[in-house]
Design a protein around this motif. Structure first.
Motif, PDB file in Angstrom:
ATOM      1  N   LYS A  18     -15.098 -51.339 -22.665  1.00  0.00           N
ATOM      2  CA  LYS A  18     -16.550 -51.203 -22.494  1.00  0.00           C
ATOM      3  C   LYS A  18     -16.983 -49.743 -22.438  1.00  0.00           C
ATOM      4  O   LYS A  18     -18.142 -49.440 -22.133  1.00  0.00           O
ATOM      5  CB  LYS A  18     -16.997 -51.924 -21.219  1.00  0.00           C
ATOM      6  CG  LYS A  18     -16.810 -53.427 -21.258  1.00  0.00           C
ATOM      7  CD  LYS A  18     -17.416 -54.094 -20.039  1.00  0.00           C
ATOM      8  CE  LYS A  18     -17.295 -55.608 -20.115  1.00  0.00           C
ATOM      9  NZ  LYS A  18     -17.963 -56.285 -18.990  1.00  0.00           N
ATOM     10  N   GLY A  21     -20.241 -48.245 -24.185  1.00  0.00           N
ATOM     11  CA  GLY A  21     -21.611 -48.542 -23.772  1.00  0.00           C
ATOM     12  C   GLY A  21     -22.065 -49.898 -24.265  1.00  0.00           C
ATOM     13  O   GLY A  21     -21.420 -50.918 -24.019  1.00  0.00           O
ATOM     14  N   ALA A  22     -23.187 -49.936 -24.980  1.00  0.00           N
ATOM     15  CA  ALA A  22     -23.775 -51.205 -25.412  1.00  0.00           C
ATOM     16  C   ALA A  22     -22.827 -51.984 -26.325  1.00  0.00           C
ATOM     17  O   ALA A  22     -22.786 -53.210 -26.279  1.00  0.00           O
ATOM     18  CB  ALA A  22     -25.098 -50.947 -26.130  1.00  0.00           C
ATOM     19  N   LYS A  23     -22.065 -51.287 -27.138  1.00  0.00           N
ATOM     20  CA  LYS A  23     -21.121 -51.953 -28.029  1.00  0.00           C
ATOM     21  C   LYS A  23     -19.924 -51.041 -28.270  1.00  0.00           C
ATOM     22  O   LYS A  23     -20.098 -49.876 -28.634  1.00  0.00           O
ATOM     23  CB  LYS A  23     -21.779 -52.321 -29.354  1.00  0.00           C
ATOM     24  CG  LYS A  23     -20.845 -53.025 -30.339  1.00  0.00           C
ATOM     25  CD  LYS A  23     -21.509 -53.247 -31.696  1.00  0.00           C
ATOM     26  CE  LYS A  23     -22.636 -54.256 -31.592  1.00  0.00           C
ATOM     27  NZ  LYS A  23     -23.191 -54.563 -32.957  1.00  0.00           N
ATOM     28  N   THR A  24     -18.711 -51.598 -28.101  1.00  0.00           N
ATOM     29  CA  THR A  24     -17.479 -50.855 -28.355  1.00  0.00           C
ATOM     30  C   THR A  24     -16.742 -51.515 -29.500  1.00  0.00           C
ATOM     31  O   THR A  24     -16.559 -52.737 -29.519  1.00  0.00           O
ATOM     32  CB  THR A  24     -16.571 -50.834 -27.108  1.00  0.00           C
ATOM     33  OG1 THR A  24     -17.288 -50.295 -25.997  1.00  0.00           O
ATOM     34  CG2 THR A  24     -15.331 -49.983 -27.360  1.00  0.00           C
ATOM     35  N   LYS A  60     -19.321 -56.144 -26.066  1.00  0.00           N
ATOM     36  CA  LYS A  60     -20.608 -55.716 -25.530  1.00  0.00           C
ATOM     37  C   LYS A  60     -20.479 -55.372 -24.048  1.00  0.00           C
ATOM     38  O   LYS A  60     -19.598 -55.874 -23.359  1.00  0.00           O
ATOM     39  CB  LYS A  60     -21.651 -56.811 -25.732  1.00  0.00           C
ATOM     40  CG  LYS A  60     -21.908 -57.146 -27.195  1.00  0.00           C
ATOM     41  CD  LYS A  60     -22.942 -58.257 -27.331  1.00  0.00           C
ATOM     42  CE  LYS A  60     -23.175 -58.605 -28.798  1.00  0.00           C
ATOM     43  NZ  LYS A  60     -24.157 -59.715 -28.951  1.00  0.00           N
ATOM     44  N   GLU A  61     -21.389 -54.567 -23.604  1.00  0.00           N
ATOM     45  CA  GLU A  61     -21.332 -54.096 -22.223  1.00  0.00           C
ATOM     46  C   GLU A  61     -21.421 -55.239 -21.222  1.00  0.00           C
ATOM     47  O   GLU A  61     -20.830 -55.187 -20.140  1.00  0.00           O
ATOM     48  CB  GLU A  61     -22.458 -53.093 -21.981  1.00  0.00           C
ATOM     49  CG  GLU A  61     -22.341 -52.329 -20.672  1.00  0.00           C
ATOM     50  CD  GLU A  61     -23.368 -51.238 -20.561  1.00  0.00           C
ATOM     51  OE1 GLU A  61     -23.249 -50.404 -19.640  1.00  0.00           O
ATOM     52  OE2 GLU A  61     -24.297 -51.204 -21.385  1.00  0.00           O
TER      53      GLU A  61
END
Length: 255
Positions: A18, A21-24, A60-61
């Motif tokens: 994670k 952030g919003a997407k890894t 996603k986070e």
């Protein structure tokens, strides 16, 4: 069968997945090797036969560990990543754990790695890996290394080369002689020594002895084994060289 478990609930692994952030963006790399067999599907330019598999996925986070495990498993199955004539690795999920299990006893997990990278990176950062030499709980745990079978249908067919051309001609082995799928067999190696019927050619009066080796596969059934060993004992004195023996004499197989 070889078996490995990836626990996405591991705090360090979950944090690394994670970190974007919003997407890894993540990548799962697996290298599957073999021992004691030479399946054609593992033919590669390298000396050690094996086959690489990989898949990319996103985290996603807000994703929970169980959600990540399910998403990866669904993607592996949906894209038939391990399909090569048949599934080479069986995939399942138990809570937050992704379970990878081999389909044959000859398979070995040589490498399992999880890496993360940014969308436009030329490299990836490894965040978890499998060490096949260890069985302790780590990011990726090797539950079973895998162990080749003995006396099974697959082992007998493979090592004795039964499904050859001779098996399909008019002189092929009889149906009653073919191994049974799912059965376990005991191997008996009988060594026979007797005077040869022909005399030696290099010395007057020379005597020759013939040695033959006979291999029998007997289904591991208690009644069948008992009847087989009883019948085997009727041919004469049979010495079981593998059984514990005293200093005076060897124990008999029929006993």
């Amino acid at each position: 069968m070889c078996k490995a478990t990836i626990d996405f609930a591991d705090s360090a692994l979950l944090a690394a997945l994670k970190a974007g952030g919003a997407k890894t963006y993540c990548r799962l790399d697996i290298y599957l090797g073999v021992e004691g067999a030479e399946p054609y599907i593992y033919s590669t330019p390298w000396v050690q036969k094996g086959m690489p598999f990989w898949i990319e996925f996103t985290v996603k986070e807000a994703d929970e560990a169980a959600t990540i495990a399910k998403n990866v498993a669904d993607m592996l199955k949906k894209n038939h990543v391990f399909l090569c004539d048949k599934d080479l690795i069986n995939v399942s999920v138990s809570g937050s754990k992704l379970i990878l299990e081999g389909a044959t006893e000859y398979q070995r997990f040589r490498k399992i790695e999880i890496s993360t990278f940014d969308a436009y990176d030329d490299y990836a950062d490894k965040v978890a890996e499998l060490d096949p030499t260890k069985t302790a709980a780590t990011d990726i745990k090797l539950d079973e290394r895998g162990k080749n079978s003995f006396g099974t249908y697959s082992q007998i067919i493979k090592d004795l080369r039964l499904p050859t051309a001779a098996n399909y001609q008019w002189t092929h082995i009889r149906q009653v002689e073919t191994p049974i799928v799912g059965a376990i067999y005991n191997q008996y190696i009988v060594e026979y020594e007797a005077p040869a019927t022909n005399d030696g050619l290099h010395a007057v009066g020379q005597r020759m002895t013939s040695h033959t080796v006979h291999v029998f596969w007997v289904k591991n059934d208690s009644d069948l084994i008992s009847a087989w060993e009883t019948a085997l004992g009727t041919v004469g004195t049979v010495v079981d060289v593998d059984a514990p023996s005293s200093d005076e004499d060897d124990s008999e197989l029929s006993s």
